[in-house]
Design a protein around this motif. Structure first.
Motif, PDB file in Angstrom:
ATOM      1  N   HIS A 198       0.918  -1.113  -0.094  1.00 35.94           N
ATOM      2  CA  HIS A 198      -0.074   0.143   0.023  1.00 35.94           C
ATOM      3  C   HIS A 198       0.825   1.311   0.108  1.00 35.94           C
ATOM      4  CE1 HIS A 198       0.779  -0.734   4.238  1.00 35.94           C
ATOM      5  NE2 HIS A 198       0.350   0.585   4.358  1.00 35.94           N
ATOM      6  N   ASP A 208      -0.675  -4.229   6.062  1.00 37.41           N
ATOM      7  CA  ASP A 208      -1.384  -3.707   7.203  1.00 37.41           C
ATOM      8  C   ASP A 208      -2.830  -3.703   6.881  1.00 37.41           C
ATOM      9  OD1 ASP A 208       1.319  -2.798   7.784  1.00 37.41           O
ATOM     10  OD2 ASP A 208       0.794  -0.909   7.636  1.00 37.41           O
ATOM     11  N   HIS A 268       5.871  -6.035  11.579  1.00 33.75           N
ATOM     12  CA  HIS A 268       5.230  -4.788  11.694  1.00 33.75           C
ATOM     13  C   HIS A 268       4.596  -4.490  13.034  1.00 33.75           C
ATOM     14  CE1 HIS A 268       2.568  -1.085  10.580  1.00 33.75           C
ATOM     15  NE2 HIS A 268       3.537  -1.187   9.399  1.00 33.75           N
ATOM     16  N   TYR A 282      -5.278   0.256  11.899  1.00 34.89           N
ATOM     17  CA  TYR A 282      -4.969  -1.068  11.912  1.00 34.89           C
ATOM     18  C   TYR A 282      -5.980  -1.948  12.600  1.00 34.89           C
ATOM     19  CZ  TYR A 282      -0.394   1.478  11.065  1.00 34.89           C
ATOM     20  OH  TYR A 282       0.566   2.136  10.674  1.00 34.89           O
ATOM     21  N   ASP A 314       6.095   4.035   4.988  1.00 32.41           N
ATOM     22  CA  ASP A 314       6.846   2.970   5.601  1.00 32.41           C
ATOM     23  C   ASP A 314       6.702   1.769   4.702  1.00 32.41           C
ATOM     24  OD1 ASP A 314       3.915   3.013   6.537  1.00 32.41           O
ATOM     25  OD2 ASP A 314       4.811   1.474   7.937  1.00 32.41           O
ATOM     26  N   HIS A 315       6.090   1.823   3.668  1.00 28.92           N
ATOM     27  CA  HIS A 315       6.104   0.592   2.855  1.00 28.92           C
ATOM     28  C   HIS A 315       6.679   0.738   1.425  1.00 28.92           C
ATOM     29  CE1 HIS A 315       3.825  -1.806   5.703  1.00 28.92           C
ATOM     30  NE2 HIS A 315       3.321  -0.846   6.212  1.00 28.92           N
ATOM     31  N   ARG A 369      -8.402  -1.162   4.802  1.00 27.33           N
ATOM     32  CA  ARG A 369      -7.345  -0.171   5.310  1.00 27.33           C
ATOM     33  C   ARG A 369      -7.315   1.234   5.278  1.00 27.33           C
ATOM     34  NH1 ARG A 369      -3.302   1.466   8.267  1.00 27.33           N
ATOM     35  NH2 ARG A 369      -1.134   1.498   7.571  1.00 27.33           N
TER      36      ARG A 369
HETATM   37 ZN    ZN Z   1       2.971   0.159   7.865  1.00 27.07          ZN
END
Ligand code: ZN
Length: 430
Positions: free
Chosen positions: A82, A170, A404, A382, A86-87, A148
């Motif tokens: 996604h 996530d 994660h 989350y 952070d991905h 998400r």
């Molecule tokens: Zn993340």
């Protein structure tokens, strides 16, 4: 099939997973960490002016052979779950010939970030996933759309060497796409040998608002009792939340005022879903800011700017209708400008609809001085612990591996068949 988690076994953010067979090597996600080795906020300025080799030395970039743009490539593909930094943010460093697979929504959002924010990626070889499944060498990849806060987020089923691994990415079960979560519970992928499951909420306390519908209702209640303008702080890329805010405006018969950046995001995602509110829908108006208008005109088209101009709202109209306005004001640099233009914001509410870790004392002081009232109305992007459990119960994995999360040890008391890995440890699925 071998599995290596390069980053993510003991932290949230910066996930990077490698899967390899005799014939192929792929990565899933390649994000920027959110924290450093001391668990303090990772400062992206650390990256400026440093070479790949220097960043490897500093353990900022993982040591993955054949991945980077200063060597011969031997990674066959990267899958991005996604569009959160952070991905994906480290894609800047990868070899330009490596294909990067992602959803249409993620591809659009990453590109828009490059236009309006300082987060511009170098040119990457992105491939939009438009098939039920696809193969990379002898590795079969099946994407699963998940619920998400990031739009069009994916989980992946990976099959190779007779083994089946599921990467949750996530996800959550309390957003506007809960149906996707339920579908997986009702019809889970079978015979999963290994489940990599996120645990962002483990150890982070309870939620005040149960789901997006509760958020929508609360925003509507605030709007109905407003006697000044109401500000709305949220991420422009959190489409679920924007839908909640828009629906709240319809309930309260208020007008949702978005900025050009947000209007453009919604516009681009029109192709992916026709349920996303658009600038030309009822109860939506657009506030122009010069820098955003210039960016859109210069980097997209002046025509687009003209379209948005048909729904432009100016400061006089905002003042006149203030108790019927929900004003998107995500950016803390833009916000003081609007406050100044409006003259009197005494008693106005700020609906704070993002992670409150961003709420710094400076800002709270500023609000108190102006007579602004901050009201936190947020629910996590989350999965709750109950939903994580329901998910693992449905998939019944042979092995469950934490990723994660800051709390891998706590998985043992929550799930069956837990195997905790260390970053860079090689794990063979057998
Ligand atoms: Zn993340």
């Amino acid at each position: 099939m071998k599995l290596i988690i390069h980053r993510g076994t003991k932290e949230i953010g910066g996930s990077c997973v490698e899967l390899k067979t005799e014939k192929a090597r792929i990565l899933i996600d390649f994000g920027m960490p959110l924290v450093d080795a001391k668990k303090e906020k990772f400062d992206f300025k650390e990256l400026i002016g440093k070479s790949i080799e220097e960043l490897k030395e500093l353990n900022v970039l993982p040591n993955i052979k054949g991945l980077y743009n200063n060597e011969e490539k031997s990674i066959d593909a990267i899958l991005i779950s996604h569009s959160h930094m952070d991905h994906y943010r480290f894609l800047n460093y990868v070899h330009k010939d490596i294909p990067i697979y992602m959803s249409k929504g993620a591809d659009e959002l990453i590109k828009i970030s490059g236009i309006f924010t300082p987060n511009k990626l170098n040119k990457i070889n992105s491939k939009v996933i438009n098939k039920k499944y696809f193969n990379i060498g002898d590795i079969k990849v099946t994407p699963y759309l998940v619920d998400r806060s990031a739009f069009d987020a994916l989980a992946f089923l990976i099959e190779a060497d007779g083994k089946r691994l599921f990467y949750s990415g996530d996800f959550r079960g309390h957003g506007r796409k809960r149906a996707l979560f339920n579908q997986i519970l009702e019809n889970p992928p079978k015979d999963i040998d290994c489940l990599l499951i996120e645990g962002s909420m483990i150890g982070s306390g309870d939620q005040v608002y149960e789901n997006e519908v509760a958020i929508e209702k609360k925003i509507a209640d605030i709007l109905k009792s407003a006697n000044n303008i109401t500000f709305f702080f949220a991420s422009s890329q959190n489409i679920d939340r924007i839908v909640s805010a828009y629906k709240a405006c319809l309930r309260a018969n208020s007008t949702f005022v978005v900025d050009i950046y947000t209007a453009y995001i919604l516009d681009r995602l029109r192709k992916v879903s026709k349920h996303i509110p658009q600038f030309n829908w009822r109860n939506i108006r657009v506030k122009f800011y010069k820098d955003q208008a210039d960016t859109l005109a210069n980097q997209v088209s002046t025509q687009t700017l003209y379209y948005y101009n048909t729904k432009k709202i100016d400061i006089e109209e905002l003042k006149k209708k203030k108790d019927k306005i929900l004003m998107f004001s995500r950016d803390k640099s833009i916000f003081p400008r609007i406050v100044k233009e409006l003259d009197n914001v005494e008693g106005a509410k700020i609906i704070y609809s993002m992670w409150d870790g961003y709420l710094v004392p400076d800002f709270e002081e500023y609000c108190a001085k102006k007579g602004l009232i901050i009201e936190k109305v947020h629910t996590s992007g989350y999965a709750t612990i109950d939903d994580l459990k329901a998910f693992s119960d449905a998939l019944k994995p042979g092995v469950l591996i934490p990723i994660h999360t800051f709390e891998p040890e706590r998985y043992r008391s929550l799930f069956q068949n837990v195997k905790i890995l260390r970053d860079e440890e090689v794990f063979t699925l057998s």
